[in-house]
Design a protein around this motif. Structure first.
Motif, short mmCIF file in Angstrom:
data_model
loop_
_atom_site.label_atom_id
_atom_site.label_comp_id
_atom_site.label_asym_id
_atom_site.label_seq_id
_atom_site.Cartn_x
_atom_site.Cartn_y
_atom_site.Cartn_z
N THR A 96 41.19 41.00 34.45
CA THR A 96 39.80 40.99 34.75
C THR A 96 39.22 40.45 33.05
O THR A 96 38.35 39.55 33.00
CB THR A 96 39.01 42.06 34.98
N GLU A 97 39.79 41.06 32.15
CA GLU A 97 39.37 40.62 30.59
C GLU A 97 39.65 39.15 30.31
O GLU A 97 38.84 38.61 29.99
CB GLU A 97 40.10 41.67 29.62
N ALA A 100 37.37 37.04 32.31
CA ALA A 100 35.94 36.93 31.61
C ALA A 100 35.82 36.26 30.63
O ALA A 100 34.60 35.73 30.32
CB ALA A 100 35.59 38.41 31.48
N GLU A 124 39.84 44.67 43.70
CA GLU A 124 38.72 45.06 42.88
C GLU A 124 37.39 43.94 43.10
O GLU A 124 36.29 44.15 43.23
CB GLU A 124 39.14 45.16 41.40
N LYS A 157 30.93 37.34 33.68
CA LYS A 157 30.23 38.12 34.92
C LYS A 157 31.17 38.68 35.84
O LYS A 157 30.73 39.14 36.74
CB LYS A 157 28.94 37.66 35.61
N ASP A 159 33.26 40.83 38.02
CA ASP A 159 33.53 42.23 38.07
C ASP A 159 33.67 42.70 39.66
O ASP A 159 33.66 41.75 40.58
CB ASP A 159 32.27 42.96 37.46
#
Length: 182
Positions: A96-97, A100, A124, A157, A159
């Protein structure tokens, strides 16, 4: 909107017990599956069902590099991946990081990596109740391609709960001989 496509590396071999996990190559079924997925991808892009990728990030593990090679054969084109050490056996939080941090001028990204990180990332990002999500929740097999449409205007954004899973393509869906052994 951004599009994130996840590709788990194809099936690798365990024939040489002296090889590090990082160095394990694809087995015959894995090489075939990668090419079959690439052929499907070429047809889907021609139909407009899948975007052409403007950014590809991949684990540098041998099995991921060989998966990309096979996909490129079937695709009849280059993916030009950027190999990111962080993707090797990464958790969903690390992935995710990484996502992003993608540059916002990229609209359609491909992420090539490993489980359980890719599966956890998908679970997720896609909210419960989606029928394709339920398939992924059961199992995210090797060489499976998952397209997620992210309802965001910039990658920072990304998430949980903002994605729609539009494709979940397993090699066995394209060629039954690539399915699990009985």
């Amino acid at each position: 909107m951004k599009t994130l496509t996840l590709l788990r590396h194809a099936k690798s071999g365990y024939d040489d017990p002296l090889l590090r996990d990082f160095d394990r190559p694809l087995n015959d079924r894995g090489r075939q599956a990668a090419t079959v997925v690439g052929k499907w991808l070429r047809k889907a892009q021609t139909r407009g069902d899948m975007p052409e990728f403007d950014h590809v990030a991949a684990s540098p593990a041998v099995r991921c590099k060989q998966t990309i090679d096979g996909v490129e054969v079937g695709l009849r084109g280059r993916l030009a991946p950027i190999y990111e050490t962080r993707i090797y056996l990464a958790s969903s939080a690390t992935l995710t990081e990484l996502v992003a941090g993608f540059a916002d001028h990229h609209q359609h990204a491909l992420l090539v990596g490993h489980n359980p990180g890719l599966e956890d990332l998908l679970l997720e990002l896609v909210p419960p109740g989606d029928p394709l999500r339920a398939e992924a929740e059961l199992k995210y097999p090797t060489a499976t391609l998952a397209r997620l449409d992210l309802h965001i205007d910039n990658w920072a954004k990304v998430d949980g709960g903002r994605a729609t899973l539009t494709h979940f393509i397993r090699p066995r869906d394209l060629d039954p001989s690539l399915g699990p052994d009985d």
